[in-house]
Write a protein that holds these residues in place. Structure first.
Motif, PDB file in Angstrom:
ATOM      1  N   THR A   1       0.810  -1.221   0.000  1.00 37.54           N
ATOM      2  CA  THR A   1       0.000   0.000   0.000  1.00 37.54           C
ATOM      3  C   THR A   1       0.844   1.273   0.000  1.00 37.54           C
ATOM      4  OG1 THR A   1      -0.096   0.131   2.422  1.00 37.54           O
ATOM      5  CG2 THR A   1      -1.766  -1.227   1.322  1.00 37.54           C
ATOM      6  N   ASP A   2       2.145   1.170   0.232  1.00 34.00           N
ATOM      7  CA  ASP A   2       2.987   2.354   0.398  1.00 34.00           C
ATOM      8  C   ASP A   2       3.939   2.493  -0.786  1.00 34.00           C
ATOM      9  OD1 ASP A   2       4.365   4.530   1.400  1.00 34.00           O
ATOM     10  OD2 ASP A   2       5.628   3.342   2.731  1.00 34.00           O
ATOM     11  N   PRO A   3       3.876   3.602  -1.529  1.00 35.46           N
ATOM     12  CA  PRO A   3       4.754   3.785  -2.695  1.00 35.46           C
ATOM     13  C   PRO A   3       6.123   4.361  -2.351  1.00 35.46           C
ATOM     14  CG  PRO A   3       3.232   5.619  -2.550  1.00 35.46           C
ATOM     15  CD  PRO A   3       2.887   4.696  -1.412  1.00 35.46           C
ATOM     16  N   ASN A   4       6.393   4.641  -1.084  1.00 32.37           N
ATOM     17  CA  ASN A   4       7.630   5.323  -0.692  1.00 32.37           C
ATOM     18  C   ASN A   4       8.757   4.336  -0.407  1.00 32.37           C
ATOM     19  OD1 ASN A   4       6.542   8.197  -0.335  1.00 32.37           O
ATOM     20  ND2 ASN A   4       5.179   7.028   1.000  1.00 32.37           N
ATOM     21  N   LEU A   5      10.001   4.832  -0.543  1.00 36.62           N
ATOM     22  CA  LEU A   5      11.152   4.071  -0.104  1.00 36.62           C
ATOM     23  C   LEU A   5      11.140   3.917   1.417  1.00 36.62           C
ATOM     24  CD1 LEU A   5      14.086   5.589  -2.209  1.00 36.62           C
ATOM     25  CD2 LEU A   5      13.074   3.333  -2.476  1.00 36.62           C
ATOM     26  N   THR A   6      11.861   2.926   1.910  1.00 33.53           N
ATOM     27  CA  THR A   6      12.044   2.754   3.343  1.00 33.53           C
ATOM     28  C   THR A   6      13.309   3.494   3.770  1.00 33.53           C
ATOM     29  OG1 THR A   6      10.923   0.613   3.372  1.00 33.53           O
ATOM     30  CG2 THR A   6      12.436   1.066   5.177  1.00 33.53           C
ATOM     31  N   TYR A   7      13.182   4.370   4.766  1.00 33.86           N
ATOM     32  CA  TYR A   7      14.315   5.189   5.201  1.00 33.86           C
ATOM     33  C   TYR A   7      15.084   4.586   6.368  1.00 33.86           C
ATOM     34  CZ  TYR A   7      13.526   9.321   2.273  1.00 33.86           C
ATOM     35  OH  TYR A   7      13.436  10.187   1.220  1.00 33.86           O
ATOM     36  N   CYS A   8      14.458   3.736   7.165  1.00 36.05           N
ATOM     37  CA  CYS A   8      15.167   3.118   8.278  1.00 36.05           C
ATOM     38  C   CYS A   8      14.516   1.792   8.624  1.00 36.05           C
ATOM     39  CB  CYS A   8      15.205   4.039   9.508  1.00 36.05           C
ATOM     40  SG  CYS A   8      13.596   4.485  10.170  1.00 36.05           S
ATOM     41  N   VAL A   9      15.336   0.871   9.135  1.00 30.56           N
ATOM     42  CA  VAL A   9      14.886  -0.461   9.551  1.00 30.56           C
ATOM     43  C   VAL A   9      15.513  -0.737  10.906  1.00 30.56           C
ATOM     44  CG1 VAL A   9      14.916  -2.930   9.025  1.00 30.56           C
ATOM     45  CG2 VAL A   9      14.680  -1.280   7.174  1.00 30.56           C
ATOM     46  N   HIS A  10      14.732  -1.308  11.836  1.00 37.02           N
ATOM     47  CA  HIS A  10      15.267  -1.569  13.175  1.00 37.02           C
ATOM     48  C   HIS A  10      14.669  -2.844  13.738  1.00 37.02           C
ATOM     49  CE1 HIS A  10      16.982  -0.879  17.083  1.00 37.02           C
ATOM     50  NE2 HIS A  10      17.452   0.286  16.715  1.00 37.02           N
ATOM     51  N   PRO A  11      15.504  -3.803  14.191  1.00 38.39           N
ATOM     52  CA  PRO A  11      14.971  -5.022  14.814  1.00 38.39           C
ATOM     53  C   PRO A  11      14.230  -4.695  16.108  1.00 38.39           C
ATOM     54  CG  PRO A  11      17.312  -5.244  14.281  1.00 38.39           C
ATOM     55  CD  PRO A  11      16.969  -3.804  14.134  1.00 38.39           C
ATOM     56  N   LEU A  12      13.206  -5.494  16.405  1.00 40.48           N
ATOM     57  CA  LEU A  12      12.428  -5.340  17.624  1.00 40.48           C
ATOM     58  C   LEU A  12      12.145  -6.719  18.187  1.00 40.48           C
ATOM     59  CD1 LEU A  12      10.811  -3.525  19.596  1.00 40.48           C
ATOM     60  CD2 LEU A  12       8.852  -3.797  18.064  1.00 40.48           C
ATOM     61  N   ALA A  13      12.557  -6.942  19.443  1.00 42.65           N
ATOM     62  CA  ALA A  13      12.389  -8.247  20.076  1.00 42.65           C
ATOM     63  C   ALA A  13      13.115  -9.300  19.238  1.00 42.65           C
ATOM     64  CB  ALA A  13      10.918  -8.573  20.272  1.00 42.65           C
ATOM     65  N   ASN A  14      12.670 -10.551  19.307  1.00 43.36           N
ATOM     66  CA  ASN A  14      13.347 -11.633  18.592  1.00 43.36           C
ATOM     67  C   ASN A  14      12.680 -11.988  17.277  1.00 43.36           C
ATOM     68  OD1 ASN A  14      15.546 -12.686  20.438  1.00 43.36           O
ATOM     69  ND2 ASN A  14      13.812 -12.677  21.826  1.00 43.36           N
ATOM     70  N   ASP A  15      11.453 -11.519  17.065  1.00 43.65           N
ATOM     71  CA  ASP A  15      10.706 -12.019  15.922  1.00 43.65           C
ATOM     72  C   ASP A  15      10.018 -10.931  15.107  1.00 43.65           C
ATOM     73  OD1 ASP A  15       8.881 -11.312  17.814  1.00 43.65           O
ATOM     74  OD2 ASP A  15       8.105 -13.330  18.154  1.00 43.65           O
ATOM     75  N   ARG A  16      10.406  -9.677  15.289  1.00 46.50           N
ATOM     76  CA  ARG A  16       9.796  -8.597  14.527  1.00 46.50           C
ATOM     77  C   ARG A  16      10.837  -7.540  14.181  1.00 46.50           C
ATOM     78  NH1 ARG A  16       6.104 -10.280  18.235  1.00 46.50           N
ATOM     79  NH2 ARG A  16       3.962 -10.621  17.540  1.00 46.50           N
ATOM     80  N   PHE A  17      10.473  -6.666  13.231  1.00 46.42           N
ATOM     81  CA  PHE A  17      11.280  -5.489  12.986  1.00 46.42           C
ATOM     82  C   PHE A  17      10.365  -4.353  12.570  1.00 46.42           C
ATOM     83  CE2 PHE A  17      11.097  -7.347   8.713  1.00 46.42           C
ATOM     84  CZ  PHE A  17      10.965  -6.244   7.876  1.00 46.42           C
ATOM     85  N   LEU A  18      10.867  -3.125  12.735  1.00 48.48           N
ATOM     86  CA  LEU A  18      10.140  -1.918  12.367  1.00 48.48           C
ATOM     87  C   LEU A  18      10.787  -1.303  11.131  1.00 48.48           C
ATOM     88  CD1 LEU A  18       9.750  -0.237  15.877  1.00 48.48           C
ATOM     89  CD2 LEU A  18       8.142  -1.773  14.724  1.00 48.48           C
ATOM     90  N   ALA A  19       9.973  -0.666  10.317  1.00 46.55           N
ATOM     91  CA  ALA A  19      10.469   0.033   9.131  1.00 46.55           C
ATOM     92  C   ALA A  19       9.840   1.415   9.092  1.00 46.55           C
ATOM     93  CB  ALA A  19      10.135  -0.744   7.861  1.00 46.55           C
ATOM     94  N   GLY A  20      10.670   2.427   8.829  1.00 43.13           N
ATOM     95  CA  GLY A  20      10.186   3.793   8.711  1.00 43.13           C
ATOM     96  C   GLY A  20      10.095   4.199   7.256  1.00 43.13           C
ATOM     97  N   SER A  21       8.928   4.650   6.844  1.00 45.62           N
ATOM     98  CA  SER A  21       8.693   5.004   5.449  1.00 45.62           C
ATOM     99  C   SER A  21       9.291   6.363   5.121  1.00 45.62           C
ATOM    100  CB  SER A  21       7.184   5.013   5.161  1.00 45.62           C
ATOM    101  OG  SER A  21       6.922   5.461   3.851  1.00 45.62           O
ATOM    102  N   GLY A  22       9.593   6.568   3.839  1.00 45.13           N
ATOM    103  CA  GLY A  22      10.107   7.841   3.374  1.00 45.13           C
ATOM    104  C   GLY A  22       9.049   8.898   3.180  1.00 45.13           C
ATOM    105  N   GLY A  23       7.789   8.591   3.479  1.00 48.82           N
ATOM    106  CA  GLY A  23       6.697   9.552   3.362  1.00 48.82           C
ATOM    107  C   GLY A  23       5.468   9.057   4.093  1.00 48.82           C
ATOM    108  N   ASP A  24       4.510   9.954   4.262  1.00 48.52           N
ATOM    109  CA  ASP A  24       3.216   9.629   4.880  1.00 48.52           C
ATOM    110  C   ASP A  24       3.327   9.261   6.348  1.00 48.52           C
ATOM    111  OD1 ASP A  24       1.820  10.056   2.484  1.00 48.52           O
ATOM    112  OD2 ASP A  24       2.325   8.036   1.794  1.00 48.52           O
ATOM    113  N   ALA A  25       4.455   9.553   7.000  1.00 54.56           N
ATOM    114  CA  ALA A  25       4.620   9.373   8.452  1.00 54.56           C
ATOM    115  C   ALA A  25       4.318   7.960   8.913  1.00 54.56           C
ATOM    116  CB  ALA A  25       3.728  10.371   9.202  1.00 54.56           C
TER     117      ALA A  25
END
Length: 574
Positions: free
Chosen positions: A376-400
Motif C-alpha cells: 500500500t505504500d509507494p515510498n522508499l524505506t528510510y530506516c529499519v530496526h529489529p524489535l524483540a526476537n521475531d519482529r522489525f520496524l520500518a520507517g517510510s520515506g513519506g506519509d509518516a
C-alpha cells in the motif's frame, strides 16, 4: 507426587514450563515446592528468559526480566502502543554557546539522528538509568532519566558553535554507554558528527555544565552524510561522506587526532549511496550499480576484503530489472542478536528500491532468504530496526508511516500459552502482525525561538528518518521525524498497573491511527483502518473486550469492511 521428587528433578521439570506464570503456579502448589522454587528462583527465571527470549542480554534480575519481556510480547501481539512526543524540560542545563549567530534561513526542518541506552545501576529491576540523545539541527539534546526509589530526570542542550548554518547540523550521533564514563556516572561520552565534516568525541558533564573534546576524527575536509558505530568491545566508527567515500576509524585509541585506518573509495561511474557496519569486522555498502548493488566486505587491520556481492538482477524483481530505482538500497539493519545469526554480521535486513525489505544471510548461496513488503505504500524505506526476537520496524520515506513486520521465523514465546484451553481460539482470531501506524501529529517546537524550521501546519506527512531502542529488553522505541522525536511504548492497557505503569503516568499521549496491511499475495482485500480512542483508563469490561478480540482496547475500527461511505451516506465509487 510431584512434591516428593528430589529437588534436582523438580528443577529439570520446571525448565520446560512454557510461561512465567507456570513457574509462579508451581511455587504456589505446596510449601515444599515453594521453598525449592524460592531457593532456585534466579536459576528458574534465567533459564526461562534464555530459552523463550534467546539472545536477550538483560540485567541480573531474572524474574522481573521475565515479567517485562512477557508483557512486551503480549503488547506486540495485541498492538498495544502508546505514542507521545519527547519534549525537553524548560529548566534544562545549557552547555556551550547559546547566543549563536545564524548565517542562513533554512526552510526545511532538521533530521534528528538518535541514540539511546539503558543500564541497571541498583539492586532491583526498577533501578536503571536511561540516556536518550538526538541532534536538533546544530544543537544536541540529551535526557538522562533515573528510575527506581529515587527517580530523577536531567536535560542537557549543547552547542559549541558561535556562528551556525545548515552545514553545522548534526548528522551523526553515538552514545558510548556507561563503560566509557569511568567512575563518574555524571559524565556522558559520545561521538558527534556535523555536515561540514567535523567528527569529534565529547565528554559532557551536567553537574558542572562543562564539556571536553577528547578526540578529533580526521575527515580531509569532506562534507559528512552520516556516521555509524559498530557494536562490541572494540567498536569501529565509519564516516560516509557526500562524495560517496567511506572512512573507517578505530575508537579504542589514546590519540587525540584519529586518522582513518581504511578508506572505501567510490568508482568513477558511481558513488556509494549508503553503508552500514554489520559488525566490528564487516561492512555492507550500497553501490548503486546493477551488478554489485550491495557489497559486503570484511574489515581487518590489513584492509577491506570483499566477501559477497548481491546484484539487483539476482533478486527476481518482476519487470524493469535493472531500473535505476531498483538499484537503490536505502536502509540496512544487522540481526546480530537473533538466535539464528551465528557470528555477528552474517544476517541482516536491507530495504531496496522496489519497496521491498529483504532478509540476507551471508552464509547462504541465495541472494536473499525472504521478503517483506507493504503493497500500500509507494515510498522508499528510510530506516529499519529489529524489535524483540521475531519482529522489525520500518520507517517510510513519506506519509509518516511506521510499519511492524513479523520476521516469519519460529516464535520462541507466545503469551497465549498461559491461557486456559477454552480461550485458545484467540490464537487464530488475534490481530494480524502486519500493521502500519501513522505518526501524523505535527511536532511542537522544541525551542521557543524556533523559526522557519517549524512553520508547517496541519498533519505531518513526512518521513520517518531514524529509530533507536535503549536495550533489547526495552519496551520503548524512539523515532525521528522532521523537527521532532516520537516515543512509542509497546504496552498493553491491562499491563499499565504493572511493569508499564510509567507509560500511564506520563502525559501528552497521542491519538494514533493505523491500518492492517493485506497479505502481499492478496490483491482483493482492502486495508482495514483503525484509530485509537482517547484516554488510558481500564476497567473489567474493557479487559474482557480485549480477551474477545485480541486487540488492545484503544484500537477502534473506523468502519466495517466494504464500500467507503461519506458522512452524508453516499457510497463513494457508485
Amino acid at each position: 507426587m510431584l512434591s516428593d521428587l528430589p529437588s534436582e528433578i523438580i528443577l529439570h521439570i520446571a525448565l520446560h514450563l512454557p510461561t512465567a506464570s507456570s513457574l509462579t503456579h508451581l511455587a504456589q502448589s505446596c510449601h515444599r515446592l515453594y521453598k525449592i522454587v524460592s531457593a532456585e528462583e534466579a536459576a528458574f527465571f534465567r533459564a526461562f528468559v534464555q530459552k523463550k527470549f534467546p539472545s536477550t542480554n538483560t540485567s541480573p534480575f531474572w524474574k522481573d526480566a521475565a515479567c517485562a519481556l512477557t508483557s512486551r510480547s503480549r503488547a506486540l501481539d495485541r498492538l498495544g502502543i502508546i505514542g507521545r512526543f519527547v519534549l525537553p524540560a524548560e529548566n534544562m542545563t545549557r552547555i556551550g554557546y547559546h547566543e549563536e549567530t545564524r548565517h542562513d534561513n533554512p526552510t526545511l526542518g532538521f533530521r534528528p539522528p538518535i541514540d539511546s541506552y539503558e543500564s541497571w545501576n541498583g539492586e532491583s529491576w526498577a533501578e536503571r538509568k536511561e540516556v536518550l540523545a538526538w541532534g536538533a539541527g546544530h544543537r544536541l539534546l540529551m535526557r538522562t532519566r533515573q528510575s527506581g526509589n529515587r527517580p530523577r530526570e536531567n536535560w542537557i542542550v549543547f552547542n559549541d558553535k558561535h556562528h551556525v548554518s545548515s552545514y553545522d547540523d548534526i548528522c551523526g550521533l553515538h552514545l558510548l554507554g556507561p563503560e566509557s564514563g569511568g567512575k563518574n556516572a555524571d559524565i556522558e561520552h559520545l561521538i558527534l558528527g556535523r555536515i561540514r565534516g567535523d567528527i569529534i568525541r565529547l565528554a559532557l558533564s551536567a553537574s558542572d555544565t562543562s564539556y571536553e573534546k577528547k578526540q578529533n576524527f580526521m575527515t580531509n575536509g569532506l562534507n559528512l552524510d552520516r556516521t555509524d558505530l559498530s557494536d562490541g568491545p572494540e567498536p569501529i566508527l565509519s564516516g560516509h561522506f557526500d562524495n560517496g567515500s567511506i572512512a573507517l576509524y578505530h575508537t579504542i585509541t589514546d590519540r587525540e587526532e584519529v586518522e582513518p585506518f581504511a578508506w572505501i573509495e567510490p568508482t568513477t561511474l558511481s558513488r556509494s549511496r549508503y553503508s552500514k557496519l554489520l559488525s566490528s569486522s564487516r561492512i555492507a555498502v550500497a553501490t548503486g550499480r546493477t551488478q554489485d548493488t550491495l557489497s559486503i566486505s570484511t574489515v581487518s587491520p590489513d584492509g577491506i576484503s570483499p566477501v559477497r556481492q548481491i546484484g539487483v538482477d539476482s533478486l527476481d524483481i518482476e519487470n524493469q530489472v535493472g531500473h535505476p530505482a531498483h538499484s537503490t538500497v536505502s536502509a540496512i539493519a544487522p540481526l546480530n542478536s537473533h538466535r539464528l545469526a551465528g557470528d555477528p554480521g552474517n544476517v541482516f535486513l536491507s530495504a531496496w528500491g522496489d519497496r521491498t525489505v529483504r532478509l540476507h544471510d551471508v552464509r547462504s548461496p541465495h541472494s536473499y532468504e525472504t521478503t517483506y513488503i507493504d503493497t500500500t505504500d509507494p515510498n522508499l524505506t528510510y530506516c529499519v530496526h529489529p524489535l524483540a526476537n521475531d519482529r522489525f520496524l520500518a520507517g517510510s520515506g513519506g506519509d509518516a508511516l511506521v510499519k511492524i513486520f513479523d520476521l516469519r521465523m519460529e516464535k520462541t514465546y507466545d503469551y497465549l500459552d498461559a491461557q486456559t484451553p477454552h480461550t485458545s481460539s484467540q490464537r487464530a482470531s488475534g490481530p494480524r502482525k502486519d500493521f502500519s501506524i501513522f505518526l501524523s501529529s505535527p511536532p511542537p517546537p522544541l525551542f521557543p525561538q524556533q523559526n522557519s524550521r517549524n512553520r508547517r501546519r496541519g498533519a505531518y506527512r513526512g518521513p520517518i528518518y531514524t529509530m533507536s531502542i535503549p536495550s533489547v529488553s526495552s519496551q520503548t522505541v524512539y523515532t525521528g521525524i522532521v523537527d521532532g522525536v516520537v516515543r512509542l511504548d509497546f504496552a498493553s492497557m491491562d499491563d499499565l498497573a504493572g511493569p508499564a505503569k510509567e507509560c500511564a503516568r506520563s502525559g501528552g499521549v497521542l491519538r494514533l491511527a493505523g491500518f492492517e496491511r493485506p497479505d502481499p499475495e492478496d490483491l482483493t482485500t482492502t486495508s482495514k483502518l483503525r484509530t485509537q480512542s482517547e484516554g488510558l483508563s481500564l476497567n473489567a469490561e474493557v479487559n474482557l473486550k480485549m480477551d474477545d478480540t485480541g486487540w488492545d482496547w484503544r484500537w477502534q475500527p473506523l468502519s466495517e469492511p466494504g464500500a467507503w461511505r461519506r458522512r452524508d451516506g453516499q457510497v463513494l465509487g457508485d
